[in-house]
Design a protein around this motif. Structure first.
Motif, PDB file in Angstrom:
ATOM      1  N   CYS A   5      61.594  49.936  93.181  1.00 32.49           N
ATOM      2  CA  CYS A   5      60.740  50.541  92.148  1.00 32.49           C
ATOM      3  C   CYS A   5      61.554  51.385  91.155  1.00 32.49           C
ATOM      4  N   THR A   6      61.185  51.267  89.890  1.00 33.24           N
ATOM      5  CA  THR A   6      61.828  52.076  88.842  1.00 33.24           C
ATOM      6  C   THR A   6      60.750  52.689  87.947  1.00 33.24           C
ATOM      7  N   ALA A   7      59.520  52.771  88.480  1.00 30.73           N
ATOM      8  CA  ALA A   7      58.363  53.073  87.639  1.00 30.73           C
ATOM      9  C   ALA A   7      58.429  54.438  86.957  1.00 30.73           C
TER      10      ALA A   7
ATOM     11  N   VAL B 114      51.362  56.462  94.042  1.00 29.72           N
ATOM     12  CA  VAL B 114      51.971  55.461  93.153  1.00 29.72           C
ATOM     13  C   VAL B 114      53.175  54.813  93.827  1.00 29.72           C
ATOM     14  N   CYS B 115      53.913  55.599  94.611  1.00 34.10           N
ATOM     15  CA  CYS B 115      55.128  55.056  95.244  1.00 34.10           C
ATOM     16  C   CYS B 115      54.816  53.878  96.154  1.00 34.10           C
TER      17      CYS B 115
ATOM     18  N   ASN C 209      53.777  50.629  94.422  1.00 38.62           N
ATOM     19  CA  ASN C 209      54.916  50.179  93.609  1.00 38.62           C
ATOM     20  C   ASN C 209      56.030  49.617  94.484  1.00 38.62           C
TER      21      ASN C 209
ATOM     22  N   ARG D 207      58.019  59.676  83.749  1.00 39.72           N
ATOM     23  CA  ARG D 207      57.831  60.719  84.763  1.00 39.72           C
ATOM     24  C   ARG D 207      59.227  61.182  85.174  1.00 39.72           C
TER      25      ARG D 207
ATOM     26  N   SER E 269      62.651  49.486  98.618  1.00 40.35           N
ATOM     27  CA  SER E 269      61.906  49.629  97.361  1.00 40.35           C
ATOM     28  C   SER E 269      62.835  49.440  96.175  1.00 40.35           C
TER      29      SER E 269
HETATM   30 FE1  SF4 Z   1      60.489  56.329  92.881  1.00 38.62          FE
HETATM   31 FE2  SF4 Z   1      57.909  56.475  93.570  1.00 38.62          FE
HETATM   32 FE3  SF4 Z   1      58.609  56.888  91.070  1.00 38.62          FE
HETATM   33 FE4  SF4 Z   1      58.764  54.439  92.101  1.00 38.62          FE
HETATM   34  S1  SF4 Z   1      56.904  55.599  91.765  1.00 38.62           S
HETATM   35  S2  SF4 Z   1      60.324  55.425  90.832  1.00 38.62           S
HETATM   36  S3  SF4 Z   1      59.376  54.895  94.219  1.00 38.62           S
HETATM   37  S4  SF4 Z   1      59.199  58.143  92.829  1.00 38.62           S
END
Ligand code: SF4
Ligand code: SF4
Length: 465
Positions: A379-381, A404-405, A408, A387, A377
């Motif tokens: 992901c940096t969302a 969401v993880c 994403n 958040r 992953s």
């Molecule tokens: Fe990490 Fe999940 Fe947040 Fe993406 S959505 S930054 S994978 S915790």
């Protein structure tokens, strides 16, 4: 030197707790494992019991519970990142550090043009998340330099890629400086404690600002006061008694939670590696068996905190540690200043801080992960959706974050496959993505994931929830 007492560390009490914990009977150990299995986390005294227990039956259950927590909260996702070393000038004198034992080597600091080149090189192997690393030297690598470097990294683009989150691992500093770092848009502020044992700490840190145990240990307080609410801790396993170190980590975690409403965002578990030129022997270096156990205990104690492993560990060990609870990996890391591109162009080797064990390229690591049904992953969302801190932890603890993880993570994997993968990797990766989407419980989230994948295939990038 400042002799003030660090409020969360009392060495003689900690030794006493470890001794008392050895008396715990089977039912007490089972009670603690039951609590962990319900994702409730553990107190430092409960952790002490798991650290000192001595039965293969309980140990087997420990690993089972660690795997269960990992699967339930993180699924198969593993967050990927790359370290970027920008300066090896350092006025400290940590006796385990490769830089300190290679007096002959020419220290260097990257110019902004070189930072750009290094960042492009990292982007070109598919990364979106950097851990910025610099030695401590206010003259050669001042905070102004670090801030300028952050700007350069965030402004660099290459192909479809860019860096979306920079975590920063620089020396303990002042509230004002932390405030400036926060203003520059850093992700997590990372600082390894190295050792929580004040005597061990003093032995390995004889001079420089880092030799001040109190200043170093209280850095996250100053960071929190400056508004940095994602902080990442860690110890360097091998300096002191590893059981004491894990207990120290837990006490620090509880202290941060009690005072700032949120504990560690991540915990790093580097294990000592030989530094070139150092004759140090490390009798406390945990063997593989103990190390796996320590990681599993941390997983049980702080189920919602990311646990990070670097390329210090071999490929085989990294897989075993993932099963014990690791959630973040670096891949294809250059562990010297200019190691990705700048030094290669100049045909000189980068001087490294420690030797790495996993030498595979990023695409080899991704290929291996896909074979293991792991989801790399990028992901940096969360950071970009603000958040962070306790907002992140509340969402994580509610169990909702997986919704969401998962989409994403799969979106960033699709980006990686299309932008950096060959045909074979793409086939393997998209098969896994399809399987994973089909297994998402909620229909609305499945739909979002499918729509996002279609948009990415049409050329859109950086779609996240
Ligand atoms: Fe990490 Fe999940 Fe947040 Fe993406 S959505 S930054 S994978 S915790
Ligand atoms: Fe400096 Fe870090 Fe090396 Fe210590 S470990 S001497 S702080 S670069």
């Amino acid at each position: 030197m400042n002799q003030k007492q660090v409020p969360f560390i009392n060495k003689s009490e900690m030794i006493k707790w470890l001794d008392e914990a050895r008396q715990a009977d089977h039912s007490r150990i089972n009670e603690i494992l039951d609590k962990a299995e319900a994702f409730a986390g553990l107190t430092h005294k409960e952790v002490a019991v798991l650290l000192t227990m001595d039965s293969s039956e309980h140990e087997a259950r420990l690993f089972e519970v660690a795997r269960k927590i990992k699967e339930h909260i993180y699924g198969q996702r593993i967050v990927m990142f790359a370290p970027l070393y920008v300066s090896d000038y350092c006025i400290n004198n940590c006796s385990y550090c490769g830089y300190q034992h290679n007096h002959e080597f020419k220290r260097r600091i990257l110019t902004q043009d070189e930072v750009r080149l290094e960042t492009e090189a990292i982007i070109d192997i598919g990364h979106k998340r950097i851990a910025l690393e610099a030695g401590e030297d206010d003259e050669k690598a001042s905070l102004d330099y670090i801030l300028e470097t952050l700007k350069t990294i965030y402004a660099t683009k290459s192909g479809n890629g860019e860096i979306r989150r920079v975590n920063v691992n620089i020396a303990a500093t002042t509230v004002d400086n932390y405030r400036r770092l926060k203003g520059a848009g850093i992700g997590t502020y990372i600082l390894f404690q190295e050792s929580y044992d004040p005597d061990v700490y003093a032995k390995y840190h004889k001079s420089g600002p880092k030799s001040d145990y109190y200043w170093h240990s209280m850095a996250f307080d100053r960071a929190q006061q400056a508004g940095i609410d994602d902080v990442g801790g860690g110890v360097l396993f091998g300096l002191g008694d590893p059981l004491f170190e894990v207990l120290g980590l837990m006490l620090h975690q509880e202290y941060l939670e009690a005072n700032y409403g949120v504990g560690f965002h991540t915990i790093s578990v580097p294990r000592i590696r030989p530094a070139r030129g150092s004759n140090n022997k490390y009798p406390y270096a945990p063997n593989d068996e103990l190390f796996r156990r320590l990681v599993a205990i941390i997983r049980l104690a702080v189920p919602y905190t990311g646990i990070i492993i670097s390329t210090r560990e071999s490929a085989a060990m990294r897989k075993e540690l993932i099963d014990c609870g690791i959630t973040q990996l670096s891949a294809d890391s250059a562990v010297g200043v200019g190691g990705y591109r700048v030094n290669k162009m100049k045909k000189e080797a980068a001087e490294v801080q420690f030797s790495r064990c996993d030498e595979r390229s990023t695409s080899q690591v991704i290929d291996w992960m896909l074979d293991e049904d792991l989801i790399p992953s990028y992901c940096t969302a969360c950071y970009r959706k603000c958040r962070t801190g306790d907002r992140f932890m509340q969402l994580a603890k509610s169990g909702q974050i997986k919704y969401v993880c998962q989409p994403n993570a799969l979106a960033t994997l699709a980006e990686y496959l299309l932008d950096y993968g060959d045909k074979q990797l793409q086939n393997k990766g998209f098969e896994l993505i399809d399987r994973e989407i089909a297994s998402i419980e909620r229909e609305d989230i499945r739909e979002i994931a499918r729509k996002t994948q279609a948009e990415i295939k049409q050329g859109k990038r950086d779609i996240f929830l």
